[in-house]
Design an enzyme around this catalytic site. Sequence first.
Site, PDB file in Angstrom:
ATOM      1  N   GLY A 242       0.817  -1.213   0.000  1.00 22.64           N
ATOM      2  CA  GLY A 242       0.000   0.000   0.000  1.00 22.64           C
ATOM      3  C   GLY A 242       0.846   1.256   0.000  1.00 22.64           C
ATOM      4  CE1 TYR A 362      -2.499   8.734   2.117  1.00 22.05           C
ATOM      5  CE2 TYR A 362      -4.845   8.898   2.583  1.00 22.05           C
ATOM      6  CZ  TYR A 362      -3.792   9.042   1.706  1.00 22.05           C
ATOM      7  OH  TYR A 362      -4.030   9.481   0.434  1.00 22.05           O
ATOM      8  CD  GLU A 363      -2.121   2.787   2.359  1.00 23.27           C
ATOM      9  OE1 GLU A 363      -1.198   2.033   1.989  1.00 23.27           O
ATOM     10  OE2 GLU A 363      -3.122   3.042   1.670  1.00 23.27           O
ATOM     11  N   GLY A 364       0.962   4.565   7.433  1.00 25.62           N
ATOM     12  CA  GLY A 364       2.251   4.674   8.111  1.00 25.62           C
ATOM     13  C   GLY A 364       2.798   6.079   8.020  1.00 25.62           C
TER      14      GLY A 364
END
Length: 380
Positions: A242, A362-364
């Site tokens: 992702g 987001y996503e880390g």
Amino acid sequence: MDFSLTEEHLMIRDAARDFAKTELLPGVIERDNLQRFPTEQIKKMGELGFLGMMADPKYGGGGMDTISYVLVMEELSKVDASASVIVSVNNSLVCWGLDTYGNEAQKEKYLTKLTSGESIGAFCLSEPEAGSDATSQKTTAIDKGDHYVLNGTKNWITNGNSADYYLVIAQTDKEKKHKGINAFIVEKGWDGFEIGVKEDKLGIRGSDTHSLIFNDVKVPKENRIGEDGFGFKFAMKTLSGGRIGIAAQALGIASGAYELARDYSKVRKAFGTEICNHQAIAFKLADMHTSIAAARHLVMKSAWDKDQGNSYDMSSAMAKLYASQVAMDVSVEAVQVHGGNGFVKEYHVERLMRDAKITQIYEGTSEIQKIVISRGLLAD
């Protein structure tokens, strides 16, 4: 080293570029203002195959490589990051996760609808106290024999209200810590499953972000992905891919902002000449272009690693870390190049600047990417 794209890559890129200009650009400011989900545009992207690009053709996917996906993400994100994040979640987190780790029955029932765009997916990991710390899941899934009972809350879920299927990460056995976490497929409309209030966001306002509440939701055993305790590994492996999608989104935001600034500098005049002829502006453009080129190489390298079957945990983290910073830097400079017009919605760059910030979160978060990178460096 061969940095050239194949004819197929170029065709896919050009198709995405044309779609962004003809279908996403009209109305993008209004959708941002009204926080309106791009329903019609997403439907058309499903018809074009943009929602299941890397999935197995057996289940309606495009069977394409990650580089193709990155090219599409960049082109869409130049114009509308709200639409591209929907594409990213559906491709990278939902379709890829099911295609790679789901069983045959799950693929037949869910994946075929997700790849076509008939249905949209959501990935549900973050919680009020478990965003970056994914091991601290408060959402529980109690094993009841032939089913699980799901309780808890998920926060900041992209496609929160628009999705049909949700991949939910929950703790089954707290004593086992991360080895007691599982991943489940939950359908919208199940008893006890509620959609929370829509978030009023700084950027990507066209995508719908919601909290989700699970009150004694009964999840059939066959909807668990993988063996018991596989959920944490599933989430981490899925997020690694992702991050490539979000890195490509950040690259697209930066590229879109740069192109707008470059074109504007060629027509806006000050002190008797176009502002691109002033060194102060020309040097900004040079720096923007150079940083975008560097980001593109990192993003493409991470996509190539994934396609080659290499480990891509570090390369995807580096790509996301750097590309998201470039998105912020370039979009801010693009506003500056536009001067007063940069602060006005009709010139698009202020929206790109607002959209850029989320790519660092987001996503880390960027801080999490540095943890991933440093651990990889010190592993040997």
